[in-house]
Write a protein that holds these residues in place. Structure first.
Motif, PDB file in Angstrom:
ATOM      1  N   GLY A 104      20.029  35.425  48.942  1.00 36.10           N
ATOM      2  CA  GLY A 104      20.535  36.282  49.947  1.00 36.10           C
ATOM      3  C   GLY A 104      21.673  37.271  49.626  1.00 36.10           C
ATOM      4  O   GLY A 104      21.384  37.873  48.340  1.00 36.10           O
ATOM      5  N   SER A 105      22.320  37.841  50.441  1.00 39.63           N
ATOM      6  CA  SER A 105      23.443  38.739  50.002  1.00 39.63           C
ATOM      7  C   SER A 105      24.896  38.568  50.625  1.00 39.63           C
ATOM      8  O   SER A 105      24.989  37.697  51.060  1.00 39.63           O
ATOM      9  CB  SER A 105      22.935  40.317  50.575  1.00 39.63           C
ATOM     10  N   ARG A 106      25.825  39.324  50.152  1.00 37.54           N
ATOM     11  CA  ARG A 106      27.318  39.103  50.454  1.00 37.54           C
ATOM     12  C   ARG A 106      27.752  40.672  50.680  1.00 37.54           C
ATOM     13  O   ARG A 106      27.092  41.484  50.409  1.00 37.54           O
ATOM     14  CB  ARG A 106      27.847  38.511  49.495  1.00 37.54           C
ATOM     15  N   ALA A 107      29.005  40.688  50.995  1.00 40.96           N
ATOM     16  CA  ALA A 107      29.626  41.993  51.411  1.00 40.96           C
ATOM     17  C   ALA A 107      29.869  42.675  50.034  1.00 40.96           C
ATOM     18  O   ALA A 107      30.192  42.069  48.949  1.00 40.96           O
ATOM     19  CB  ALA A 107      30.916  41.930  52.231  1.00 40.96           C
ATOM     20  N   ASP A 108      29.734  44.083  50.013  1.00 41.34           N
ATOM     21  CA  ASP A 108      30.039  44.774  48.515  1.00 41.34           C
ATOM     22  C   ASP A 108      31.591  45.482  49.136  1.00 41.34           C
ATOM     23  O   ASP A 108      31.587  46.406  49.474  1.00 41.34           O
ATOM     24  CB  ASP A 108      29.051  46.060  48.540  1.00 41.34           C
ATOM     25  N   LEU A 109      32.499  45.068  48.571  1.00 44.63           N
ATOM     26  CA  LEU A 109      33.861  45.550  48.420  1.00 44.63           C
ATOM     27  C   LEU A 109      34.557  46.263  47.517  1.00 44.63           C
ATOM     28  O   LEU A 109      35.412  46.570  47.392  1.00 44.63           O
ATOM     29  CB  LEU A 109      34.706  44.245  48.815  1.00 44.63           C
ATOM     30  N   SER A 110      33.180  46.921  46.635  1.00 38.34           N
ATOM     31  CA  SER A 110      33.923  47.462  45.572  1.00 38.34           C
ATOM     32  C   SER A 110      33.497  49.028  45.867  1.00 38.34           C
ATOM     33  O   SER A 110      33.917  49.717  44.947  1.00 38.34           O
ATOM     34  CB  SER A 110      32.796  47.055  44.376  1.00 38.34           C
ATOM     35  N   VAL A 112      35.063  51.170  47.911  1.00 45.00           N
ATOM     36  CA  VAL A 112      36.419  51.928  48.034  1.00 45.00           C
ATOM     37  C   VAL A 112      37.625  51.389  47.377  1.00 45.00           C
ATOM     38  O   VAL A 112      37.803  50.026  47.604  1.00 45.00           O
ATOM     39  CB  VAL A 112      36.876  52.624  48.973  1.00 45.00           C
ATOM     40  N   PRO A 113      38.559  51.938  46.705  1.00 42.13           N
ATOM     41  CA  PRO A 113      39.821  51.181  46.564  1.00 42.13           C
ATOM     42  C   PRO A 113      40.371  50.365  47.487  1.00 42.13           C
ATOM     43  O   PRO A 113      40.567  50.858  48.533  1.00 42.13           O
ATOM     44  CB  PRO A 113      40.899  52.316  45.587  1.00 42.13           C
ATOM     45  N   GLY A 114      41.080  49.374  47.287  1.00 44.74           N
ATOM     46  CA  GLY A 114      41.563  48.376  48.372  1.00 44.74           C
ATOM     47  C   GLY A 114      40.883  47.671  49.046  1.00 44.74           C
ATOM     48  O   GLY A 114      41.371  46.495  49.780  1.00 44.74           O
ATOM     49  N   ALA A 115      39.463  47.915  49.066  1.00 41.12           N
ATOM     50  CA  ALA A 115      38.813  47.047  50.098  1.00 41.12           C
ATOM     51  C   ALA A 115      38.692  45.465  49.601  1.00 41.12           C
ATOM     52  O   ALA A 115      38.787  44.797  50.521  1.00 41.12           O
ATOM     53  CB  ALA A 115      37.417  47.512  50.293  1.00 41.12           C
ATOM     54  N   ALA A 116      38.514  45.262  48.456  1.00 38.77           N
ATOM     55  CA  ALA A 116      38.333  43.888  48.077  1.00 38.77           C
ATOM     56  C   ALA A 116      39.988  43.324  48.330  1.00 38.77           C
ATOM     57  O   ALA A 116      39.738  42.168  48.564  1.00 38.77           O
ATOM     58  CB  ALA A 116      38.255  43.748  46.610  1.00 38.77           C
ATOM     59  N   GLU A 117      40.899  44.111  48.119  1.00 35.76           N
ATOM     60  CA  GLU A 117      42.470  43.390  48.230  1.00 35.76           C
ATOM     61  C   GLU A 117      42.694  43.180  49.705  1.00 35.76           C
ATOM     62  O   GLU A 117      43.149  42.222  50.099  1.00 35.76           O
ATOM     63  CB  GLU A 117      43.365  44.197  47.726  1.00 35.76           C
ATOM     64  N   PHE A 118      42.494  44.294  50.679  1.00 36.66           N
ATOM     65  CA  PHE A 118      42.949  44.259  51.912  1.00 36.66           C
ATOM     66  C   PHE A 118      41.824  44.052  52.964  1.00 36.66           C
ATOM     67  O   PHE A 118      42.250  43.742  54.101  1.00 36.66           O
ATOM     68  CB  PHE A 118      43.660  45.598  52.244  1.00 36.66           C
ATOM     69  N   ALA A 119      40.645  44.226  52.738  1.00 32.00           N
ATOM     70  CA  ALA A 119      39.807  44.199  53.815  1.00 32.00           C
ATOM     71  C   ALA A 119      38.885  42.856  54.167  1.00 32.00           C
ATOM     72  O   ALA A 119      38.831  42.200  53.027  1.00 32.00           O
ATOM     73  CB  ALA A 119      38.573  45.244  53.742  1.00 32.00           C
ATOM     74  N   TRP A 222      35.223  45.212  57.145  1.00 27.67           N
ATOM     75  CA  TRP A 222      34.588  46.139  56.293  1.00 27.67           C
ATOM     76  C   TRP A 222      33.102  45.600  56.395  1.00 27.67           C
ATOM     77  O   TRP A 222      32.763  44.568  55.893  1.00 27.67           O
ATOM     78  CB  TRP A 222      34.833  45.908  54.761  1.00 27.67           C
ATOM     79  N   THR A 223      32.230  46.480  57.113  1.00 25.66           N
ATOM     80  CA  THR A 223      30.673  45.783  57.262  1.00 25.66           C
ATOM     81  C   THR A 223      29.818  46.819  56.723  1.00 25.66           C
ATOM     82  O   THR A 223      28.482  46.543  57.036  1.00 25.66           O
ATOM     83  CB  THR A 223      30.576  45.926  58.772  1.00 25.66           C
ATOM     84  N   THR A 224      30.040  47.728  55.811  1.00 23.71           N
ATOM     85  CA  THR A 224      29.119  48.506  55.334  1.00 23.71           C
ATOM     86  C   THR A 224      28.744  48.315  53.690  1.00 23.71           C
ATOM     87  O   THR A 224      29.987  48.217  53.375  1.00 23.71           O
ATOM     88  CB  THR A 224      29.593  49.964  55.612  1.00 23.71           C
ATOM     89  N   GLY A 225      27.867  48.204  53.520  1.00 24.49           N
ATOM     90  CA  GLY A 225      27.543  47.934  52.027  1.00 24.49           C
ATOM     91  C   GLY A 225      27.144  46.362  51.684  1.00 24.49           C
ATOM     92  O   GLY A 225      28.180  45.786  52.148  1.00 24.49           O
ATOM     93  N   GLY A 241      18.932  48.379  40.201  1.00 25.17           N
ATOM     94  CA  GLY A 241      20.472  48.898  39.914  1.00 25.17           C
ATOM     95  C   GLY A 241      21.173  48.208  40.699  1.00 25.17           C
ATOM     96  O   GLY A 241      22.388  48.220  40.436  1.00 25.17           O
ATOM     97  N   ARG A 242      21.032  47.404  41.939  1.00 23.43           N
ATOM     98  CA  ARG A 242      21.726  46.712  42.753  1.00 23.43           C
ATOM     99  C   ARG A 242      21.467  45.230  42.316  1.00 23.43           C
ATOM    100  O   ARG A 242      22.226  44.534  43.270  1.00 23.43           O
ATOM    101  CB  ARG A 242      21.385  46.980  44.186  1.00 23.43           C
ATOM    102  N   GLU A 243      21.170  44.880  41.292  1.00 22.53           N
ATOM    103  CA  GLU A 243      21.065  43.601  40.827  1.00 22.53           C
ATOM    104  C   GLU A 243      20.039  42.671  41.844  1.00 22.53           C
ATOM    105  O   GLU A 243      19.930  41.416  41.797  1.00 22.53           O
ATOM    106  CB  GLU A 243      22.091  42.888  40.799  1.00 22.53           C
ATOM    107  N   ARG A 244      19.168  43.370  42.460  1.00 28.49           N
ATOM    108  CA  ARG A 244      18.083  42.572  43.243  1.00 28.49           C
ATOM    109  C   ARG A 244      16.735  42.193  42.597  1.00 28.49           C
ATOM    110  O   ARG A 244      16.447  43.102  41.660  1.00 28.49           O
ATOM    111  CB  ARG A 244      17.648  43.213  44.626  1.00 28.49           C
ATOM    112  N   VAL A 245      16.186  41.202  42.622  1.00 25.89           N
ATOM    113  CA  VAL A 245      15.120  40.749  41.721  1.00 25.89           C
ATOM    114  C   VAL A 245      13.927  41.581  41.994  1.00 25.89           C
ATOM    115  O   VAL A 245      13.485  41.674  43.148  1.00 25.89           O
ATOM    116  CB  VAL A 245      14.832  39.298  42.011  1.00 25.89           C
ATOM    117  N   LEU A 246      13.129  42.168  40.988  1.00 20.03           N
ATOM    118  CA  LEU A 246      11.830  42.866  41.145  1.00 20.03           C
ATOM    119  C   LEU A 246      10.868  41.743  41.221  1.00 20.03           C
ATOM    120  O   LEU A 246      10.643  41.101  40.373  1.00 20.03           O
ATOM    121  CB  LEU A 246      11.796  43.674  39.891  1.00 20.03           C
TER     122      LEU A 246
END
Ligand SMILES: Cc1cc2nc3c(=O)[nH]c(=O)nc-3n(C[C@H](O)[C@H](O)[C@H](O)COP(=O)(O)OP(=O)(O)OC[C@H]3O[C@@H](n4cnc5c(N)ncnc54)[C@H](O)[C@@H]3O)c2cc1C
Length: 360
Positions: A104-110, A112-119, A222-225, A241-246
């Protein structure tokens, strides 16, 4: 277990469970599902959980055991494709003859700055558990389906809450004009403020926008990405490039015998060569196809190709409103959209059916 063909399914989401249910039908198959959670919680309802609603959840071990499927609770760390085994965080290794990768997948908090810390996010059940008590002002970032479902659900279920939706484009702007207009009407009715702007950073007090403004918020969602688990890349599986399996058109991992990938974690190619969007709508049928394909190979048959096919985009806009837009098979816009209570009812029927199918 001697003589049995060991099919290991990584991930008990929509794709993994659908695959396991089909694979167990093969004579001589021993199916093991591995997941880091002990419970299945409908991921497509996590915005409802975030808004404070109860949704059905069920124990994986018990439900799978009733179908003769073994369940292992653990976090997969790496796949050793030479030795044909999955290594878990506990140090345990689980051997396979066929492997279905469905993490599956998970949120990408990378982004913008601060998303991983505050969102915070609504991408997984533990993400939702970490959201603080809903008070004051909540900024929902993202005008895609997840952002819209989240903002409307929060506003409807928590009338005292101030909700602002921040989106770099018009919310739902990729849909047909009738659908976009309806989304705006519902957001207005529920008192959701809309700010069309790009976020530069998340801070302790809200959002810094690229245009220089600041949006005050007590909580940022944060719901985008979305991104995918690193297990595939770490294990040397071929990834994009997004580490999804080919995978090929039979969902076989390119260059590896007896290893398959499906769902959000794989690049599944649909009609007109378009990549299937990360969705339950693609993941569940693909999982079903794959489980049946693996079972067919055990019987000496060669399964045909799989092409993800889209029918609609549907979203809830609170519990009493919704949107259903019909799509062409390649997921481009059709010309018809249903709105209001009818759409809410259709969406609820679909989500209910998806949840029931996941329960085997
Ligand atoms: C709030 C929300 C609403 C949504 N609404 C819709 C919708 O209306 N329609 C739609 O089509 N899609 C919707 N989606 C998207 C949909 O949920 C996903 O596309 C779908 O869940 C993908 O299915 P999957 O089986 O590939 O992965 P998942 O359902 O994500 O399952 C992956 C499983 O792998 C497990 N896992 C992950 N890493 C590991 C590890 N290292 N070791 C062991 N286990 C692991 C996870 O615990 C999980 O159980 C929504 C998503 C969200 C967040």
């Amino acid at each position: 277990m001697t003589g049995q063909h060991r099919i290991v399914v990584l991930g008990a989401g929509y794709a993994g469970l659908a695959a396991a249910r089909e694979a167990i039908k093969a004579k001589g198959a021993h199916v093991t599902v591995i997941d880091l959670h002990t419970e299945f919680v409908d991921r497509v309802r996590l915005h409802q959980v975030a808004a404070g609603q109860d949704v059905a959840r069920w124990e994986l071990r018990k439900t799978l055991a009733a179908k003769g499927i073994e369940f292992v609770n653990g976090r997969a760390e790496r796949i050793d494709t030479e030795a044909r085994r999955v290594e878990l965080a506990t140090g345990e290794a689980i051997a396979y003859d066929s492997l279905i990768y469905a993490l599956g997948s998970r949120a990408d908090l990378s982004m913008v700055p601060g998303a991983a810390e505050f969102a915070h996010t609504v991408a997984t059940s533990e993400d939702v558990r970490r959201i603080p008590a809903l008070t004051g002002r909540v900024a929902v970032v993202g005008g895609g389906a997840t952002g819209l479902e989240t903002a409307t659900e929060l506003a409807e279920s928590n009338p005292g809450l101030e909700v602002v939706l921040v989106s770099s484009d018009e919310p739902g702007g990729w849909l047909i004009p009738k659908a976009v207009a309806h989304i705006r009407t519902v957001l207005d009715r529920l008192g959701v403020q809309v700010r069309v702007a790009k976020v530069a950073a998340v801070t302790a007090t809200g959002l810094d926008l690229v245009d220089g403004d600041h949006v005050d918020a007590d909580i940022v969602l944060w719901t985008t990405g979305f991104t995918v688990p690193e297990v595939a890349a770490r294990s040397g599986l071929p990834v994009d490039g997004r580490e999804r399996v080919l995978v090929d058109d039979r969902l076989r991992v390119r260059g590896l015998a007896d290893v398959y990938a499906v769902g959000d974690a794989a690049v599944m190619i649909g009609h007109n060569g378009r990549e299937a969007r990360m969705s339950c709508q693609a993941a569940q049928p693909a999982g079903k196809y794959l489980g049946a394909a693996v079972a067919a190979r055990l019987r000496g048959r060669q399964p045909g190709p799989f092409t993800p096919r889209f029918v609609l985009t549907c979203m809830s806009l609170g519990r009493r409103d919704g949107l259903v837009q019909f799509m062409k098979a390649d997921d481009s816009n059709g010309s018809i959209a249903l709105t209001g209570r009818t759409a809410a009812w259709i969406k609820e029927q679909i989500v209910g059916a998806v949840g029931r199918a996941a329960k085997l």
